[in-house]
Design a protein around this motif. Structure first.
Motif, PDB file in Angstrom:
ATOM      1  N   MET A   1      39.798  38.103  30.383  1.00 14.80           N
ATOM      2  CA  MET A   1      38.898  38.878  31.240  1.00 14.80           C
ATOM      3  C   MET A   1      37.480  38.535  30.797  1.00 14.80           C
ATOM      4  O   MET A   1      37.044  38.928  29.715  1.00 14.80           O
ATOM      5  CB  MET A   1      39.123  40.380  31.065  1.00 14.80           C
ATOM      6  CG  MET A   1      40.455  40.884  31.506  1.00 14.80           C
ATOM      7  SD  MET A   1      40.478  41.140  33.275  1.00 14.80           S
ATOM      8  CE  MET A   1      42.148  41.773  33.441  1.00 14.80           C
ATOM      9  N   VAL A   2      36.772  37.776  31.610  1.00 10.03           N
ATOM     10  CA  VAL A   2      35.469  37.239  31.228  1.00 10.03           C
ATOM     11  C   VAL A   2      34.370  37.977  31.983  1.00 10.03           C
ATOM     12  O   VAL A   2      34.394  38.047  33.210  1.00 10.03           O
ATOM     13  CB  VAL A   2      35.399  35.728  31.525  1.00 10.03           C
ATOM     14  CG1 VAL A   2      34.101  35.144  30.992  1.00 10.03           C
ATOM     15  CG2 VAL A   2      36.602  35.004  30.941  1.00 10.03           C
TER      16      VAL A   2
ATOM     17  N   VAL B   1      30.422  37.238  27.549  1.00  7.59           N
ATOM     18  CA  VAL B   1      29.511  36.100  27.490  1.00  7.59           C
ATOM     19  C   VAL B   1      28.082  36.622  27.488  1.00  7.59           C
ATOM     20  O   VAL B   1      27.836  37.756  27.894  1.00  7.59           O
ATOM     21  CB  VAL B   1      29.749  35.143  28.673  1.00  7.59           C
ATOM     22  CG1 VAL B   1      31.137  34.531  28.616  1.00  7.59           C
ATOM     23  CG2 VAL B   1      29.521  35.829  30.001  1.00  7.59           C
ATOM     24  N   PRO B   2      27.138  35.789  27.042  1.00  2.00           N
ATOM     25  CA  PRO B   2      25.735  36.226  27.084  1.00  2.00           C
ATOM     26  C   PRO B   2      25.293  36.515  28.515  1.00  2.00           C
ATOM     27  O   PRO B   2      25.815  35.926  29.463  1.00  2.00           O
ATOM     28  CB  PRO B   2      24.962  35.028  26.527  1.00  2.00           C
ATOM     29  CG  PRO B   2      25.971  34.166  25.864  1.00  2.00           C
ATOM     30  CD  PRO B   2      27.284  34.452  26.496  1.00  2.00           C
ATOM     31  N   GLU B   3      24.340  37.413  28.664  1.00  2.00           N
ATOM     32  CA  GLU B   3      23.819  37.702  29.992  1.00  2.00           C
ATOM     33  C   GLU B   3      23.136  36.460  30.525  1.00  2.00           C
ATOM     34  O   GLU B   3      22.625  35.639  29.780  1.00  2.00           O
ATOM     35  CB  GLU B   3      22.837  38.866  29.924  1.00  2.00           C
ATOM     36  CG  GLU B   3      23.528  40.150  29.550  1.00  2.00           C
ATOM     37  CD  GLU B   3      23.004  41.333  30.332  1.00  2.00           C
ATOM     38  OE1 GLU B   3      22.321  41.134  31.343  1.00  2.00           O
ATOM     39  OE2 GLU B   3      23.309  42.441  29.914  1.00  2.00           O
TER      40      GLU B   3
ATOM     41  N   ALA C   1      26.970  32.779  33.598  1.00  2.00           N
ATOM     42  CA  ALA C   1      27.489  32.535  32.249  1.00  2.00           C
ATOM     43  C   ALA C   1      29.012  32.678  32.209  1.00  2.00           C
ATOM     44  O   ALA C   1      29.699  31.866  31.588  1.00  2.00           O
ATOM     45  CB  ALA C   1      26.831  33.481  31.239  1.00  2.00           C
ATOM     46  N   ALA C   2      29.538  33.680  32.880  1.00  2.00           N
ATOM     47  CA  ALA C   2      30.995  33.859  32.914  1.00  2.00           C
ATOM     48  C   ALA C   2      31.653  32.700  33.660  1.00  2.00           C
ATOM     49  O   ALA C   2      32.693  32.182  33.234  1.00  2.00           O
ATOM     50  CB  ALA C   2      31.353  35.190  33.564  1.00  2.00           C
ATOM     51  N   ASP C   3      31.031  32.270  34.739  1.00  2.00           N
ATOM     52  CA  ASP C   3      31.567  31.149  35.514  1.00  2.00           C
ATOM     53  C   ASP C   3      31.627  29.883  34.665  1.00  2.00           C
ATOM     54  O   ASP C   3      32.627  29.160  34.680  1.00  2.00           O
ATOM     55  CB  ASP C   3      30.709  30.881  36.747  1.00  2.00           C
ATOM     56  CG  ASP C   3      30.685  32.062  37.711  1.00  2.00           C
ATOM     57  OD1 ASP C   3      31.412  33.052  37.481  1.00  2.00           O
ATOM     58  OD2 ASP C   3      29.938  31.995  38.692  1.00  2.00           O
TER      59      ASP C   3
END
Length: 149
Positions: free
Chosen positions: A28-29, A47-49, A53-55
């Motif tokens: 779950m990202v 992940v960092p903002e 970034a999640a992609d």
């Protein structure tokens, strides 16, 4: 592995249910703000903002035999290019045959929205029980197919 673009994902519980049934790991990202799962096969990745970034995290890791749950068309295109499969939250599967058209439509709609500063014209359909049911069926089918391959 099932990768979930988890920011604003309405089907996280359904993903966990299907993954548990087949013994598949889940990532779950998100940029944060989601509650970690109690299930040992679910990894919560923060992940960092920042834009996409999640992609990027998902696209760098996904490959053949994996499934991505996302509403993001460019991410789905990258997943398909990597040999994975992708599904929208409403159960619509992204395919190699349709992804080009979906990318073009996404860009067209962005242009239309930019040309209409008053944002007249509504928005996305509400997410309902039929969407949830169709998602479950599609994800189940994708996970079974990936296991066969």
């Amino acid at each position: 592995m099932i990768y979930v673009d988890a920011d604003a994902c309405p089907v996280k519980a359904e993903v966990v249910r299907v993954a548990g049934r087949y013994g598949v790991a889940v990532a779950m990202v998100s940029n944060g703000g989601i509650r970690p799962s109690r299930e040992p096969f679910v990894e919560t990745v923060v992940v960092p903002e920042g834009a996409d970034a999640a992609d990027r995290w998902i696209a760098e890791r996904i490959g053949p035999g994996d499934v991505c749950v996302t509403g993001d068309v460019p991410l789905a295109a990258r997943c398909i290019e990597a040999g994975a499969v992708a599904v929208r939250h409403n159960g619509d599967a992204f395919t190699a045959q349709s992804i080009g058209t979906q990318l073009a439509m996404r860009d067209l709609m962005a242009d239309i929205r930019a040309a209409n500063p008053l944002a007249a014209g509504g928005g996305a359909k509400p997410f309902g029980p039929r969407d949830r049911s169709r998602f479950l069926q599609t994800l189940d089918r994708m996970v079974r197919a990936a296991a066969r391959d």
